[in-house]
Design an enzyme around this catalytic site. Structure first.
Site, PDB file in Angstrom:
ATOM      1  N   LYS A  59       0.948  -1.129  -0.042  1.00  0.00           N
ATOM      2  CA  LYS A  59      -0.008  -0.124   0.058  1.00  0.00           C
ATOM      3  C   LYS A  59       0.933   1.136  -0.147  1.00  0.00           C
ATOM      4  CE  LYS A  59      -1.842   1.811   3.884  1.00  0.00           C
ATOM      5  NZ  LYS A  59      -1.665   3.095   4.108  1.00  0.00           N
ATOM      6  N   ASN A  60       1.903   1.297   0.939  1.00  0.00           N
ATOM      7  CA  ASN A  60       2.675   2.589   1.072  1.00  0.00           C
ATOM      8  C   ASN A  60       3.663   2.842   0.093  1.00  0.00           C
ATOM      9  OD1 ASN A  60       0.897   3.136   3.189  1.00  0.00           O
ATOM     10  ND2 ASN A  60       2.468   2.409   4.717  1.00  0.00           N
ATOM     11  N   CYS A  70      -5.972  12.259  11.784  1.00  0.00           N
ATOM     12  CA  CYS A  70      -6.610  11.012  12.009  1.00  0.00           C
ATOM     13  C   CYS A  70      -6.528  10.715  13.446  1.00  0.00           C
ATOM     14  CB  CYS A  70      -6.079  10.259  10.951  1.00  0.00           C
ATOM     15  SG  CYS A  70      -4.769   9.539  11.360  1.00  0.00           S
ATOM     16  N   ARG A 100      -1.108  15.103  12.261  1.00  0.00           N
ATOM     17  CA  ARG A 100      -0.467  14.555  10.974  1.00  0.00           C
ATOM     18  C   ARG A 100      -0.364  15.845  10.315  1.00  0.00           C
ATOM     19  NH1 ARG A 100      -1.950   9.003   9.478  1.00  0.00           N
ATOM     20  NH2 ARG A 100      -0.156   9.013   7.797  1.00  0.00           N
ATOM     21  N   ASP A 114       3.980   1.384  12.129  1.00  0.00           N
ATOM     22  CA  ASP A 114       2.873   0.493  11.712  1.00  0.00           C
ATOM     23  C   ASP A 114       2.725  -0.951  12.187  1.00  0.00           C
ATOM     24  OD1 ASP A 114       2.972   1.871   8.448  1.00  0.00           O
ATOM     25  OD2 ASP A 114       2.488   2.756  10.312  1.00  0.00           O
ATOM     26  N   ARG A 163      -8.788  -1.054   4.417  1.00  0.00           N
ATOM     27  CA  ARG A 163      -7.827   0.095   3.706  1.00  0.00           C
ATOM     28  C   ARG A 163      -6.350  -0.394   3.355  1.00  0.00           C
ATOM     29  NH1 ARG A 163      -7.763   5.975   6.453  1.00  0.00           N
ATOM     30  NH2 ARG A 163      -6.287   6.149   4.819  1.00  0.00           N
TER      31      ARG A 163
HETATM   32  C1  EPZ Z   1       3.755   7.274   6.331  1.00  0.00           C
HETATM   33  O1  EPZ Z   1       2.830   8.160   6.668  1.00  0.00           O
HETATM   34  C2  EPZ Z   1       2.781   6.176   5.842  1.00  0.00           C
HETATM   35  N1  EPZ Z   1       1.559   6.245   5.227  1.00  0.00           N
HETATM   36  C3  EPZ Z   1       2.332   5.740   7.464  1.00  0.00           C
HETATM   37  O2  EPZ Z   1       1.504   4.469   7.429  1.00  0.00           O
HETATM   38  C4  EPZ Z   1       3.458   5.543   8.278  1.00  0.00           C
HETATM   39  O3  EPZ Z   1       2.886   5.308   9.878  1.00  0.00           O
HETATM   40  C5  EPZ Z   1       4.588   6.699   8.340  1.00  0.00           C
HETATM   41  O4  EPZ Z   1       4.710   7.082   7.116  1.00  0.00           O
HETATM   42  C6  EPZ Z   1       5.595   6.377   9.175  1.00  0.00           C
HETATM   43  O5  EPZ Z   1       6.303   5.467   8.447  1.00  0.00           O
HETATM   44  C7  EPZ Z   1       1.990   5.906   3.802  1.00  0.00           C
HETATM   45  O6  EPZ Z   1       2.985   5.814   3.391  1.00  0.00           O
HETATM   46  C8  EPZ Z   1       0.589   6.226   3.058  1.00  0.00           C
HETATM   47  P1  EPZ Z   1       5.533  10.938   8.193  1.00  0.00           P
HETATM   48  P2  EPZ Z   1       3.205   9.903   6.783  1.00  0.00           P
HETATM   49  O7  EPZ Z   1       5.348  12.033   7.316  1.00  0.00           O
HETATM   50  O8  EPZ Z   1       3.983   9.962   5.390  1.00  0.00           O
HETATM   51  C9  EPZ Z   1       5.043  14.490  11.592  1.00  0.00           C
HETATM   52  C10 EPZ Z   1      -0.300   2.826   7.764  1.00  0.00           C
HETATM   53  O9  EPZ Z   1      -0.730   2.390   8.468  1.00  0.00           O
HETATM   54  N2  EPZ Z   1       5.134  15.237  10.600  1.00  0.00           N
HETATM   55  O10 EPZ Z   1       6.658  10.082   8.185  1.00  0.00           O
HETATM   56  O11 EPZ Z   1       2.156  10.670   7.063  1.00  0.00           O
HETATM   57  C11 EPZ Z   1       3.806  13.526  11.717  1.00  0.00           C
HETATM   58  O12 EPZ Z   1       2.715  14.025  12.287  1.00  0.00           O
HETATM   59  C12 EPZ Z   1       0.210   4.648   7.821  1.00  0.00           C
HETATM   60  O13 EPZ Z   1       0.085   2.444   6.602  1.00  0.00           O
HETATM   61  C13 EPZ Z   1       5.191  16.499  10.829  1.00  0.00           C
HETATM   62  O14 EPZ Z   1       5.151  17.054  12.187  1.00  0.00           O
HETATM   63  O15 EPZ Z   1       4.340   9.775   7.938  1.00  0.00           O
HETATM   64  C14 EPZ Z   1       4.205  12.049  12.237  1.00  0.00           C
HETATM   65  O16 EPZ Z   1       4.006  12.497  13.845  1.00  0.00           O
HETATM   66  C15 EPZ Z   1      -0.042   5.126   8.844  1.00  0.00           C
HETATM   67  N3  EPZ Z   1       5.056  17.336   9.692  1.00  0.00           N
HETATM   68  C16 EPZ Z   1       5.604  11.948  11.704  1.00  0.00           C
HETATM   69  O17 EPZ Z   1       6.198  13.339  11.375  1.00  0.00           O
HETATM   70  C17 EPZ Z   1       5.103  17.108   8.346  1.00  0.00           C
HETATM   71  O18 EPZ Z   1       5.050  17.926   7.673  1.00  0.00           O
HETATM   72  C18 EPZ Z   1       5.740  10.758  10.814  1.00  0.00           C
HETATM   73  O19 EPZ Z   1       5.178  11.307   9.709  1.00  0.00           O
HETATM   74  C19 EPZ Z   1       4.843  15.672   8.218  1.00  0.00           C
HETATM   75  C20 EPZ Z   1       5.024  14.579   9.169  1.00  0.00           C
END
Ligand code: EPZ
Length: 414
Positions: free
Chosen positions: A22-23, A116, A121, A306, A398
């Site tokens: 998915k990711n 969410c 996020r 995850d 999902r």
């Molecule tokens: C990706 O989400 C994955 N989703 C998530 O999987 C996964 O948990 C996450 O990476 C971490 O590995 C997809 O790939 C579609 P991040 P993403 O940006 O890109 C903070 C699942 O279950 N942050 O690395 O949203 C954020 O709030 C999903 O498959 C900021 O503060 O993750 C979080 O606390 C859930 N500002 C942390 O960084 C920003 O601009 C990690 O977020 C961006 C992120």
């Protein structure tokens, strides 16, 4: 019926093939917008988030076909980039369309992707990067409009290796003027897959320092290509942990052990014994998992957030006390009250879950609140005595293409 019924208490025995990731596929679908032609994806998982991304692609003029296991996206004629709120609010990773649409058309408007249940996020790092790359952002109510006369390559350092921000910058940089350098980039395998796909379409991308530095030299055009989506490491990890909770021996084919080293070492620590050959992983669970005194979720290659909820379901039955610290998201212990309803002894102390292992847990009526917490309830149900009814299964759909098929193949009663 939006629920899953599982009859637990029996060790698992069986084999199943792991679906496409998915990711990995979500940012690659967004990347298809950058190509003035048709891309063909094999091994694309038929999951709700992919269907949502397909709707987003169609909303900007892409022609999408899904036939005989291959998905084709023709982005030759785009018709502007306003993404329908309905899909953006349903799937926050829609934000990944921004980089691609800015790269190809120079404009996009999107309703602010909300948070969410697992966290706010925010997308501040995405937006700061776009601004540095010559994008002008305007907010009107909850709609964010981004425009550029042309993206210019820039030097960007990420304060945190955000997966989504790294992907969005790569997408915006692929057709930019000049070179973009990302420092402090995310190193998840999904980033590697995106770079492989884009390079196959003619992009010029190279990495340094084990992936922490990514250089993208903008090109004029990207061309038609085909790509096979790699297998989903989180789905594979989910089923391995399901076996650790329920017991037994399972084999997962098309599972890449190289992407699961942190998970496999925790499985070994709990007493699991596994072997891996070229095509998959075979795991035999111990009679009862050993506790894990302390584990903290980390960015790749550390233990993935995850698979944190799924691990709690295993540790609920472990011999002894375990502590799991969630360091990536601020609210990712949502499944704990549901596990407690099944007899688990878990307490939350700040960013840590303290799990007192019990001999058995029992079936109950529980409710999934998000994707990976729902998967954790399936794991607990497989290990529990009696029947468990899990409501809100749509959250699980999902990310898991065929949960019933896979669990039945692994010997579970679902
Ligand atoms: C990706 O989400 C994955 N989703 C998530 O999987 C996964 O948990 C996450 O990476 C971490 O590995 C997809 O790939 C579609 P991040 P993403 O940006 O890109 C903070 C699942 O279950 N942050 O690395 O949203 C954020 O709030 C999903 O498959 C900021 O503060 O993750 C979080 O606390 C859930 N500002 C942390 O960084 C920003 O601009 C990690 O977020 C961006 C992120």
């Amino acid at each position: 019926m939006d629920s899953i019924h599982i009859c637990g208490g029996c060790p698992l025995h069986g084999e199943t093939r792991i679906q496409g990731s998915k990711n990995a596929v979500l940012p690659i679908l967004a990347a298809a917008v950058l190509v003035d032609g048709t891309v063909t994806l094999y091994n694309c998982p038929k999951i709700a988030d992919v269907l949502c991304m397909v709707r987003l692609l169609q909303s900007v003029g892409c022609l999408v076909e899904w036939r005989a296991g291959k998905l084709t996206v023709d982005a030759s004629h785009l018709c502007g980039g306003s993404l329908p709120e309905e899909y953006v609010t349903r799937m926050r990773s829609s934000v990944i369309m921004m980089g691609a649409l800015l790269g190809r058309t120079g404009r996009v408007s999107i309703s602010y992707p909300g948070g969410c249940v697992i966290g706010k996020r925010p997308i501040n790092m995405h937006l700061e990067a776009f601004t540095r790359m010559g994008v002008v952002l305007e907010e009107e109510g909850s709609t964010l409009t981004a425009k550029t006369e042309g993206i210019s390559g820039s030097e960007i350092t990420l304060a945190f290796p955000s997966v989504g921000a790294t992907e969005n910058i790569i997408l915006a940089a692929a057709l930019a003027e000049g070179e973009t350098v990302i420092r402090g980039a995310a190193r998840e395998p999904e980033i590697t897959a995106l770079c492989k796909f884009l390079t196959g379409a003619g992009a010029e991308i190279c990495t340094e320092e084990g992936g922490a530095v990514i250089r993208i030299r903008g090109v004029k055009k990207l061309h038609t290509c085909t790509y096979r989506v790699p297998s989903d490491r989180i789905v594979a990890g989910t089923y391995l942990l399901g076996c650790m909770a329920a017991g037994g021996t399972i084999r997962l084919t098309e599972a890449d052990a190289g992407q699961l080293t942190a998970v496999l070492s925790v499985i070994q620590q709990m007493g699991g014994e596994y072997t891996c050959d070229g095509t998959g992983i075979t795991l035999t669970a111990p009679k009862r998992p050993a506790a894990v005194p302390y584990l903290k979720t980390k960015v790749y290659p550390g233990y993935p957030t995850d698979l944190q909820s799924q691990l709690l379901a295993v540790l609920a039955l472990a011999q002894g006390e375990s502590v799991v610290e969630e360091a990536i998201f601020e609210n990712r212990f949502r499944v704990v009250p549901q596990l407690i309803r099944m007899g688990a002894h878990i307490s939350i102390e700040g960013t840590q879950a303290v799990i007192e292992g019990v001999q058995t847990i029992h079936g109950a009526a529980v409710t999934a609140e998000e994707l990976r917490g729902g998967a954790a309830l399936c794991i607990a149900a497989l290990a529990a005595d009696g029947e468990t009814h899990i409501a809100n299964r749509h959250f699980i759909d999902r990310g898991y293409e065929a949960l019933e098929r896979d669990i039945r193949r692994l010997g579970g009663r679902i």
